[in-house]
Each structure stands twice: as structure tokens, then as C-alpha cells.
Design an enzyme around this catalytic site. Structure first.
Site, PDB file in Angstrom:
ATOM      1  CE  LYS A 224      -7.090  12.725   4.341  1.00 56.14           C
ATOM      2  NZ  LYS A 224      -7.525  11.305   4.281  1.00 56.14           N
TER       3      LYS A 224
ATOM      4  CB  SER B  98      -6.671  10.165   0.622  1.00 50.99           C
ATOM      5  OG  SER B  98      -7.349   9.945   1.844  1.00 50.99           O
TER       6      SER B  98
ATOM      7  CB  SER C 103      -7.080   7.276   3.464  1.00 50.97           C
ATOM      8  OG  SER C 103      -7.399   7.217   2.100  1.00 50.97           O
TER       9      SER C 103
HETATM   10  N1  GLN Z   1      -7.833   4.744  -1.807  1.00 45.92           N
HETATM   11  C1  GLN Z   1      -9.187   4.541  -1.400  1.00 45.92           C
HETATM   12  C2  GLN Z   1     -10.085   5.419  -2.223  1.00 45.92           C
HETATM   13  O1  GLN Z   1      -9.593   6.040  -3.096  1.00 45.92           O
HETATM   14  C3  GLN Z   1      -9.329   4.841   0.062  1.00 45.92           C
HETATM   15  C4  GLN Z   1      -9.417   6.264   0.385  1.00 45.92           C
HETATM   16  C5  GLN Z   1      -9.614   6.567   1.823  1.00 45.92           C
HETATM   17  O2  GLN Z   1      -9.443   5.706   2.699  1.00 45.92           O
HETATM   18  N2  GLN Z   1     -10.030   7.795   2.073  1.00 45.92           N
HETATM   19  O3  GLN Z   1     -11.268   5.501  -2.039  1.00 45.92           O
END
Ligand code: GLN
Length: 443
Positions: A49, A124, A148
Site C-alpha cells: 500500500k 482505503s 481499511s
Molecule cells: N473508511 C474509514 C475512513 O475513511 C477508515 C479508513 C481506514 O481504515 N484507513 O476513515
């Protein structure tokens, strides 16, 4: 070959590191026959990532503000992967600074769900899940602050683990919300996942929140024997707002686990209804502080338009950050400002403690908590973009796990309309072995 076949459609990668990958593979190949000493994941292709810092390999966090950032050091997990002798194939797409649930907040491109190209891969870590699902890499690393890793794993039909907070070093993970962020593995099978976590876990003095605990052999835990296992199923996880097919898939999964000798009961996580608000206050507060380092001085992009220092800061951030990142910085700055700190930030911290206690209470009596990973299967690209709240609701079942700091895995558990669904298995702090054992027995 596989990447050349499918990457044009899936668009999981932000950068491919072909030359170095070939050189590394060749070097490993030459070792064969010369020595019996091989790393744990010898020769295995892996994608990373793009918020994990890789030496001399561009690391952008899918943000324009880091478009030209070439790190001069490796994240601790990268050092561990070098030891395990994996081959890094490239950097994977994500929501900008890991803020989002669909990878549509990437500053560069949309990644598509390999099962249906009109659908999002989740986020994400959308690139991490899509690349594994499409067979472009065998393994990938993602990061999980509020879901995410697990949510995209669920949407793409792969296995994604968010380890206990502190198990995997965050050194070199570009910080979003430091008290919640964890790096974790995305793979096709539970066994692969256990191998990859074993390779990257462990204490690191470069991360002050890294736990000093022994790393067990997770692979040894995969015995298939879950007789006598006590499962808790939170009513909030199979209640209102959760899609019927998703609910049914969880009930079906519980039947399979019962056949294997487990028992389950319905329980309650009474404070989980506050998890979303708590999470968005705390994570945005932490993000507003963490992202202050991107000021045009130290890393990446600097505006060419400013005439003085203050304008340089402002215009760099104005031009470099996307809308969602700006929204979080504003929300976080507001929640931390004097006069509001007690009402919002401090209160959210207190509620976080209550949420954590809900989990502790359940784990007094039960071994694992099981529910769906997400309330729905993958949604259409563009469908949730207009309203940030509908996007935030995606993580309603994953966020409490980060607030409590416990481990959670998503394993494939069926399909709805040809789209994969995920089963979430949550364990006690540092009880990854049991989480893997249950996931493996079910798989
Ligand atoms: N979707 C959540 C956010 O937008 C989680 C994101 C994540 O786990 N990095 O913060």
C-alpha cells in the site's frame, strides 16, 4: 504476465517496480542450490500500500502533495519483508492518506473491483485487495484505521487481517490516526495470511507504541479443531441497516461453525451506536495534527505561486490535498480547538473507553466475536460519492474493533448478486492465533 493481462482493467497499482523486482527475483534464484537458508516467504511476489514508506521507491499516499516523494528509508515492515525474502512488485492505490472506503478518494486513479469492474474495490486499501483478488500478486500489505483492510478484503473476496494495535510496527507507515492505525496482511487464504503476519509482526523500538510481546507461530494454530469454541454474535451486527443477504450469509456461516463443534449466542455491544461519531472525531483530530507536516517545506509538492512564507504553506496545502482530506483536517482542527476540546475530543475519548469495555465484557465469557465485515456488498463506482455520511456508514462494523484495539479478520463467506461477502472474526488482544484458527476452520 498476469499484471500485463489485467492491470489495464483493475488499475490496482500506482507504481510498478519491474526492474528491481526482476533483479531481486534473479538474485534469489541464484541462491537456490547454494544455500539451504531461505527466508520465510522466499521469492513470493508482494504489493505494498502506498502509505508504507519504501526506500527509493516513490511513496505518494495517493496524494498530489506527495507526488514526487522518494523516501530515503524503509518502513520497519519492509525490512522484515527483505529478511523474509519477498519480492516487492510495486505500490498499490488507496484513498488519499487512507481516508475513504472506496479508493475513489485517490488523487490519481480509480481502482476497480475484479469481480465486477463497475463496482468499487472498497477502501482505503482498495489496491491491496484488488491486486490479490485479480491474481496480480500473491500477498499485499494494507493499513487499517477504521476498516481499511477488512472492508476491501470483504468486497474483493480475499482474506484481510487487522492485527492487535501494537503488534506490527507503524514506523514508516505514514500516520493518519496514530492511535488506530495498524499495518496488516491481505492474501487469498488464511494460511498465507498467517505466514505474512508472522513475517511482519514483532516489537520495534522505532515505534513507541509497539508492543513487546513474543510472536507466536500463527501457522501452527491452523489445526481445524474448534470444538468447544464460544462465539458471541452482537445483535447490533445483524440488526437494522445490515442487508438481508449479508445477514443470511453470517447465519449460514454460524451453522458451519456449529457443525465443527462451536456454540454461539447473541450478545450486545451497547456503545457501538456511538462508534462512528467517536471515530470521526478522534481520527480526524489525530489526522489534523499528523498532516501538519505536509507544509511545502519538508516533503513533496510546493506551490510555485506564493510570494511569501505564509501563502506558501496555505497554497501548497490548498492545491496539494483533496477534498476529503481537507474535510478531515477542518473537522479535527475544530474538535481540538480551545472551547470545543472538552465537548468533542475529550468526550470522544471517554466514549472510546466505554466501547473498549463493551468488548472486554464480552471476552470475559466468549472466545471470539463474529459478524459481517460490512453492511452491504461492494457498491457502484460513484454511488456514494455525493454524501460523505453514506460512505462513512460502510465502516460501522469495523470501526469499533479499531477503537478497542483488538484483532479482526475478514474471510470470504459467500456471494450476493455475484459479489463477494466477508465474515468478520474478532478476537481478544494478541489472540491472533485463535482468530486465524477459527477463520481457517471455516474457510
Ligand atoms: N473508511 C474509514 C475512513 O475513511 C477508515 C479508513 C481506514 O481504515 N484507513 O476513515
Amino acid at each position: 504476465k498476469r499484471i500485463n493481462e489485467v492491470e489495464g482493467k483493475v488499475q490496482a497499482f500506482l507504481a510498478l517496480d519491474e526492474e528491481n523486482a526482476r533483479a531481486k527475483a534473479k538474485a534469489l534464484d541464484e541462491k537456490i542450490g547454494q544455500t539451504d537458508e531461505k527466508g520465510l516467504l522466499f521469492g513470493m511476489p508482494i504489493g505494498i500500500k502506498d502509505n508504507i514508506v519504501t526506500k527509493n521507491l516513490r511513496t505518494t499516499c495517493a496524494s498530489k502533495i506527495l507526488e514526487n516523494f522518494d523516501p530515503i528509508y524503509d518502513a520497519t515492515v519492509m525490512g522484515k519483508l527483505h529478511q523474509a525474502e519477498t519480492v516487492t512488485i510495486g505500490k498499490l492505490n488507496m484513498d488519499e492518506f487512507a481516508m475513504g472506503s472506496s479508493t475513489e478518494n485517490s488523487g490519481f486513479k480509480d481502482t476497480r473491483n475484479p469481480w465486477n469492474l463497475d463496482r468499487v474495490p472498497g477502501g482505503s486499501s482498495g489496491g491491496s485487495a484488488a491486486s490479490v483478488a485479480a491474481g496480480e500478486v500473491l500477498f499485499s500489505l494494507g493499513s487499517d484505521t477504521g476498516g481499511s483492510i477488512r472492508q476491501p478484503a470483504s468486497f474483493c473476496g480475499v482474506v484481510g487481517m487487522k492485527p492487535t494495535y501494537g503488534l506490527v510496527s507503524r514506523f514508516g507507515l505514514v500516520a493518519f490516526a496514530s492511535s488506530l492505525d495498524q499495518i496488516g496482511p491481505v492474501t487469498r487464504t488464511v494460511e498465507d495470511n498467517a505466514y505474512l503476519l508472522k513475517a511482519i509482526a514483532g516489537h520495534d523500538e522505532m515505534d513507541s507504541t509497539s508492543a513487546n510481546v513474543a510472536v507466536p507461530d500463527y501457522v501452527k494454530a491452523l489445526t481445524g479443531d474448534i470444538k468447544g469454541l464460544k462465539i458471541a454474535v452482537p445483535q447490533e451486527y445483524i440488526g437494522e441497516g445490515v442487508n438481508e443477504e449479508v445477514k443470511q450469509s453470517v447465519l449460514d456461516a454460524l451453522k458451519v461453525l456449529e457443525k465443527l463443534g462451536a456454540t454461539w449466542e447473541e450478545v450486545s455491544l451497547p456503545h457501538s451506536k456511538y462508534a462512528l461519531s467517536t471515530y470521526y472525531l478522534l481520527s480526524s483530530s489525530e489526522a489534523s495534527a499528523n498532516l501538519s507536516r505536509f507544509d511545502g517545506v519538508r516533503y513533496g509538492y510546493r506551490t510555485p505561486d506564493a510570494q511569501n512564507l505564509l501563502d506558501m504553506y496555505k497554497m501548497t496545502r490548498e492545491q496539494g490535498f483533496g477534498d476529503e482530506v481537507k474535510r478531515r483536517i477542518m473537522l479535527g482542527t475544530f474538535a481540538l480547538s480551545s472551547g470545543y476540546y472538552d465537548a468533542y475530543y475529550k468526550k470522544a475519548q471517554k466514549v472510546r473507553t466505554l466501547i473498549k469495555k463493551d468488548f472486554e465484557d464480552i471476552f470475559q465469557k466468549y472466545d471470539v466475536i463474529i459478524g459481517p465485515t460490512t453492511p452491504t456488498p461492494a457498491f457502484k463506482i460513484g454511488e456514494n460519492l455525493a454524501d460523505p455520511m453514506t460512505m462513512y456508514v460502510n465502516d460501522i462494523l469495523t470501526i469499533p474493533v479499531n477503537l478497542a484495539g483488538v484483532p479482526g479478520i475478514s474471510v470470504p463467506c459467500g456471494f450476493a448478486d455475484g459479489l463477494p461477502l466477508g465474515l468478520q472474526i474478532i478476537g481478544k488482544h494478541f489472540d491472533e492465533s485463535l482468530v486465524y484458527k477459527v477463520a481457517h476452520a471455516f474457510e
